[in-house]
Design a protein around this motif. Sequence first.
Motif, mmCIF file in Angstrom:
data_model
loop_
_atom_site.group_PDB
_atom_site.id
_atom_site.type_symbol
_atom_site.label_atom_id
_atom_site.label_comp_id
_atom_site.label_asym_id
_atom_site.label_seq_id
_atom_site.Cartn_x
_atom_site.Cartn_y
_atom_site.Cartn_z
ATOM 1 N N ARG A 1 -2.205 -4.794 -28.239
ATOM 2 C CA ARG A 1 -2.972 -5.992 -28.601
ATOM 3 C C ARG A 1 -3.411 -6.818 -27.395
ATOM 4 N N LYS A 2 -3.385 -6.196 -26.207
ATOM 5 C CA LYS A 2 -3.946 -6.820 -25.014
ATOM 6 C C LYS A 2 -5.100 -5.953 -24.541
ATOM 7 N N THR A 3 -6.186 -6.594 -24.151
ATOM 8 C CA THR A 3 -7.360 -5.863 -23.687
ATOM 9 C C THR A 3 -7.203 -5.490 -22.219
ATOM 10 N N GLY A 4 -7.594 -4.279 -21.877
ATOM 11 C CA GLY A 4 -7.614 -3.870 -20.478
ATOM 12 C C GLY A 4 -6.350 -3.175 -20.021
ATOM 13 N N TYR A 5 -6.314 -2.912 -18.711
ATOM 14 C CA TYR A 5 -5.207 -2.166 -18.114
ATOM 15 C C TYR A 5 -4.446 -3.035 -17.118
ATOM 16 N N TYR A 6 -3.181 -2.685 -16.946
ATOM 17 C CA TYR A 6 -2.282 -3.434 -16.065
ATOM 18 C C TYR A 6 -1.525 -2.450 -15.182
ATOM 19 N N LEU A 7 -1.053 -2.924 -14.048
ATOM 20 C CA LEU A 7 -0.149 -2.126 -13.233
ATOM 21 C C LEU A 7 1.223 -2.112 -13.892
ATOM 22 N N THR A 8 1.940 -0.997 -13.760
ATOM 23 C CA THR A 8 3.224 -0.863 -14.450
ATOM 24 C C THR A 8 4.309 -1.729 -13.822
ATOM 25 N N ASP A 9 4.344 -1.787 -12.498
ATOM 26 C CA ASP A 9 5.387 -2.509 -11.768
ATOM 27 C C ASP A 9 5.096 -2.279 -10.284
ATOM 28 N N GLY A 10 6.059 -2.575 -9.418
ATOM 29 C CA GLY A 10 5.851 -2.358 -7.998
ATOM 30 C C GLY A 10 7.033 -1.712 -7.310
ATOM 31 N N TYR B 1 15.668 -3.759 -2.035
ATOM 32 C CA TYR B 1 14.227 -3.819 -1.798
ATOM 33 C C TYR B 1 13.486 -2.699 -2.531
ATOM 34 N N HIS B 2 14.010 -2.325 -3.681
ATOM 35 C CA HIS B 2 13.351 -1.293 -4.482
ATOM 36 C C HIS B 2 12.001 -1.767 -4.997
ATOM 37 N N PHE B 3 11.883 -3.061 -5.292
ATOM 38 C CA PHE B 3 10.633 -3.583 -5.839
ATOM 39 C C PHE B 3 9.834 -4.312 -4.769
ATOM 40 N N ILE B 4 8.524 -4.174 -4.845
ATOM 41 C CA ILE B 4 7.651 -4.743 -3.826
ATOM 42 C C ILE B 4 7.770 -6.259 -3.740
ATOM 43 N N ASP C 1 11.468 12.846 -7.971
ATOM 44 C CA ASP C 1 12.038 11.579 -8.418
ATOM 45 C C ASP C 1 12.187 10.667 -7.197
ATOM 46 N N LEU C 2 11.275 9.732 -7.062
ATOM 47 C CA LEU C 2 11.289 8.847 -5.895
ATOM 48 C C LEU C 2 12.514 7.943 -5.865
ATOM 49 N N THR C 3 13.156 7.746 -7.008
ATOM 50 C CA THR C 3 14.318 6.849 -7.045
ATOM 51 C C THR C 3 15.562 7.489 -6.427
ATOM 52 N N THR C 4 15.439 8.752 -6.010
ATOM 53 C CA THR C 4 16.560 9.415 -5.339
ATOM 54 C C THR C 4 16.398 9.377 -3.820
ATOM 55 N N LEU C 5 15.303 8.787 -3.342
ATOM 56 C CA LEU C 5 15.009 8.757 -1.907
ATOM 57 C C LEU C 5 15.498 7.448 -1.288
ATOM 58 N N GLU C 6 15.197 7.221 -0.018
ATOM 59 C CA GLU C 6 15.698 6.044 0.691
ATOM 60 C C GLU C 6 14.613 5.363 1.514
ATOM 61 N N PHE C 7 13.408 5.366 0.980
ATOM 62 C CA PHE C 7 12.279 4.805 1.710
ATOM 63 C C PHE C 7 11.866 3.481 1.069
ATOM 64 N N ASN C 8 12.557 2.410 1.441
ATOM 65 C CA ASN C 8 12.330 1.117 0.784
ATOM 66 C C ASN C 8 11.199 0.300 1.397
ATOM 67 N N ALA D 1 0.882 -14.519 -4.491
ATOM 68 C CA ALA D 1 2.000 -14.890 -3.633
ATOM 69 C C ALA D 1 3.011 -13.753 -3.603
ATOM 70 N N VAL D 2 3.847 -13.737 -2.575
ATOM 71 C CA VAL D 2 4.725 -12.588 -2.345
ATOM 72 C C VAL D 2 5.714 -12.335 -3.469
ATOM 73 N N HIS D 3 6.055 -13.370 -4.230
ATOM 74 C CA HIS D 3 7.070 -13.196 -5.271
ATOM 75 C C HIS D 3 6.491 -12.723 -6.595
ATOM 76 N N ILE D 4 5.192 -12.629 -6.708
ATOM 77 C CA ILE D 4 4.559 -12.301 -7.987
ATOM 78 C C ILE D 4 4.415 -10.797 -8.153
ATOM 79 N N ASN D 5 4.899 -10.284 -9.276
ATOM 80 C CA ASN D 5 4.811 -8.868 -9.574
ATOM 81 C C ASN D 5 3.356 -8.476 -9.827
ATOM 82 N N PRO D 6 2.877 -7.379 -9.235
ATOM 83 C CA PRO D 6 1.478 -6.988 -9.436
ATOM 84 C C PRO D 6 1.139 -6.658 -10.881
ATOM 85 N N GLY D 7 2.174 -6.383 -11.699
ATOM 86 C CA GLY D 7 1.931 -6.069 -13.099
ATOM 87 C C GLY D 7 2.116 -7.249 -14.034
#
Length: 410
Positions: free
Chosen positions: A272-281, A291-294, A185-192, A226-232
């Motif tokens: 109902r969307k075609t293709g694949y997406y990243l889940t989050d960052g 800083y949990h999210f990229i 479980d990576l959410t228990t670690l401290e590598f931000n 841009a840096v603020h845009i989520n990859p997903g």
Amino acid sequence: MLPGVEIEFQNGQLGTVTDRPDGVFGVLASAIAVSTTFLLEKAYEVKSMLDVAALGILPSVGNYRLYKFCEEFYNESGEGASLWIMGFDNTDKVSDFFTPDVVTQKTPAEKLLDAANGAISGLFVSFDPANTYVPVITTAIDADVIAALPKAQLLADNYTDKEYAPFFVYLEGYAFSGVKSDLIDLTTLEFNRVGVLLGDTIPKTGNPASKGAAIGVLAGRLASKAVHINPGRVRDGAIKPTTAFIVDVPVELYDIASLHDKGFVSFRNHKRKTGYYLTDGPLACEVDDDYHFITHRRVIDKAYRLAYDALVEFTLDDLDVNPNGTIQALSASVIEQAVIAKIYSEMTVEGELSYNPSESSDRGVICKVDLAQNVTSTSKIKIKQLQVRSKAYARFIDVPLGFVPITSNN
């Protein structure tokens, strides 16, 4: 000039992108040398697949994974994005890339960072070990990946402190067994500053087979935004690959939520969307870490770089002070406004920070010099407050759906 029709050819309409200073990335890759054009442990900068081909990196057995990374990177980012490449012997492990040399105390990854003169804001690892390599599976992925997490974090922290050049790292969840319940479980670690991607565009038992992840897709998507845009972000469209697997299972048939809940980046589809997406960052730290999210990691890192660029101009500058040695308010204001103007013009105006445009004083950034600091005796200016206002992200959308009630006409 005779009368006539003049038609000018336009350029730059085919998805080619210019180099984003905050989207300069590097890749540390298992590879084989190619004559004199591509040597191991030497840094190379490329900006297109043409440059990659010029190095002699081809989809052959020894460099297939590196070629795949580059191809998927440029399919997402577009030609023109700056990518720094360093190849390593395929007997080296992922943790070796982040382990300091006993003599120089420099890590192999640091060689690439230094060669780019601090321009790299994100490092990615493409691991393709020798056939003799046997991963030790302890928490559903190669134990060496887990061992690399603290080493990568330490390098990123130290390099930021020493070189004022912050960066993040993404690793592949190499040799994932497919048993989600066994995953760490990576959410228990401290590598931000470090994250892990699971999932590839080819199956584990395919031809060629894959034990790694499509990390070039993630890198290319981040480099293009841009840096603020989520990859997903869904309205940016699906990733370019039309296949995505977790081990040998198509993404749409796997319990992707279980990977997400344990802090891994992966791939998904939307109904109902075609293709694949990243889940989050996510990064490998607790969810309540700032800083949990990229997106937050990249935003704060860019603000850090810009603040440094603005403040370094005042090094050894002469300042007006009060009789007690504290800086005069006017001199402090000059420093504050330099930082605010730099971040505002390169982030807020670009939509990377939140602000209220109806408030003339709101710039999305606050900078305050400590007026109580005795600059004369300490030779030190102290910034007591430097904050930027991040964007919010719609991870969940709650909708109460029902019928419009019938009202009486009486």
